[in-house]
Write a protein that holds these residues in place. Sequence first.
Motif, PDB file in Angstrom:
ATOM      1  N   VAL A   1      12.706  -0.377  -0.919  1.00  0.00           N
ATOM      2  CA  VAL A   1      11.624  -0.321   0.067  1.00  0.00           C
ATOM      3  C   VAL A   1      12.271  -0.522   1.426  1.00  0.00           C
ATOM      4  CG1 VAL A   1       9.504  -1.395   0.890  1.00  0.00           C
ATOM      5  CG2 VAL A   1       9.991  -1.334  -1.564  1.00  0.00           C
ATOM      6  N   GLU A   2      12.155   0.473   2.289  1.00  0.00           N
ATOM      7  CA  GLU A   2      12.778   0.378   3.605  1.00  0.00           C
ATOM      8  C   GLU A   2      11.718   0.587   4.679  1.00  0.00           C
ATOM      9  OE1 GLU A   2      15.944   2.881   6.325  1.00  0.00           O
ATOM     10  OE2 GLU A   2      16.105   3.024   4.151  1.00  0.00           O
ATOM     11  N   GLY A   3      11.581  -0.400   5.549  1.00  0.00           N
ATOM     12  CA  GLY A   3      10.660  -0.263   6.670  1.00  0.00           C
ATOM     13  C   GLY A   3      11.289   0.589   7.754  1.00  0.00           C
TER      14      GLY A   3
ATOM     15  N   GLN B   1       0.830  -1.206   0.000  1.00  0.00           N
ATOM     16  CA  GLN B   1       0.000   0.000   0.000  1.00  0.00           C
ATOM     17  C   GLN B   1       0.864   1.256   0.000  1.00  0.00           C
ATOM     18  OE1 GLN B   1      -2.164  -1.053   3.556  1.00  0.00           O
ATOM     19  NE2 GLN B   1      -4.069  -1.336   2.391  1.00  0.00           N
ATOM     20  N   ALA B   2       1.958   1.230   0.754  1.00  0.00           N
ATOM     21  CA  ALA B   2       2.858   2.381   0.800  1.00  0.00           C
ATOM     22  C   ALA B   2       3.450   2.654  -0.576  1.00  0.00           C
ATOM     23  CB  ALA B   2       3.972   2.135   1.817  1.00  0.00           C
ATOM     24  N   ALA B   3       3.867   1.595  -1.269  1.00  0.00           N
ATOM     25  CA  ALA B   3       4.434   1.770  -2.604  1.00  0.00           C
ATOM     26  C   ALA B   3       3.401   2.366  -3.555  1.00  0.00           C
ATOM     27  CB  ALA B   3       4.940   0.433  -3.146  1.00  0.00           C
ATOM     28  N   HIS B   4       2.177   1.876  -3.501  1.00  0.00           N
ATOM     29  CA  HIS B   4       1.131   2.407  -4.383  1.00  0.00           C
ATOM     30  C   HIS B   4       0.789   3.858  -4.039  1.00  0.00           C
ATOM     31  CE1 HIS B   4       0.127  -0.949  -6.981  1.00  0.00           C
ATOM     32  NE2 HIS B   4       0.381  -1.736  -5.951  1.00  0.00           N
ATOM     33  N   LYS B   5       0.775   4.201  -2.751  1.00  0.00           N
ATOM     34  CA  LYS B   5       0.533   5.590  -2.355  1.00  0.00           C
ATOM     35  C   LYS B   5       1.631   6.503  -2.901  1.00  0.00           C
ATOM     36  CE  LYS B   5      -1.991   5.283   2.002  1.00  0.00           C
ATOM     37  NZ  LYS B   5      -2.019   5.737   3.398  1.00  0.00           N
TER      38      LYS B   5
ATOM     39  N   GLU C   1      10.054   4.045   3.696  1.00  0.00           N
ATOM     40  CA  GLU C   1      10.705   4.931   2.732  1.00  0.00           C
ATOM     41  C   GLU C   1      10.776   4.165   1.420  1.00  0.00           C
ATOM     42  OE1 GLU C   1      15.070   6.603   2.242  1.00  0.00           O
ATOM     43  OE2 GLU C   1      13.999   7.541   3.928  1.00  0.00           O
ATOM     44  N   ILE C   2      10.188   4.738   0.382  1.00  0.00           N
ATOM     45  CA  ILE C   2      10.104   4.098  -0.926  1.00  0.00           C
ATOM     46  C   ILE C   2      10.872   4.960  -1.922  1.00  0.00           C
ATOM     47  CG2 ILE C   2       8.543   3.279  -2.749  1.00  0.00           C
ATOM     48  CD1 ILE C   2       7.887   1.916  -0.132  1.00  0.00           C
TER      49      ILE C   2
END
Length: 131
Positions: free
Chosen positions: A79-81, A50-54, A87-88
Amino acid sequence: MPTLFARYLRGFPLVVAIWAANPALAQSDRFAADPRLNNKSDAYGVSSRQAAHKCVAAAEQAAKAAGFTGIEVIGIKSVEGKPDGYEIEGWVRVGGGGPAWRENVPARGSFECEIARGRIVDLDFDEIPGL
């Protein structure tokens, strides 16, 4: 005897119900094969997918708002949690308009997006003038 069209329409509500109930069918996941993304929600209810799509949607929207056309996010770089989000980083290409459009040559660059507590808090672009 019902016509072929009537038989088709009879099954249509079922197809619509299945399509609407399954977000994966309603919207294709352009990063489905990326093993770095998953559907496990963090403490704020956001998964890495979801974060990547946002972030991708925000990058495309920011480029359009700056006057660019033909915006395309080419891929996800990292992609870093983080304790409060993600952080994408990704690659982007713009194909027209905006200050980077010269001699019909698309501008390519990257973006970095930070999500904290389920919201985008920072979005930066590199190597694309005007963004």
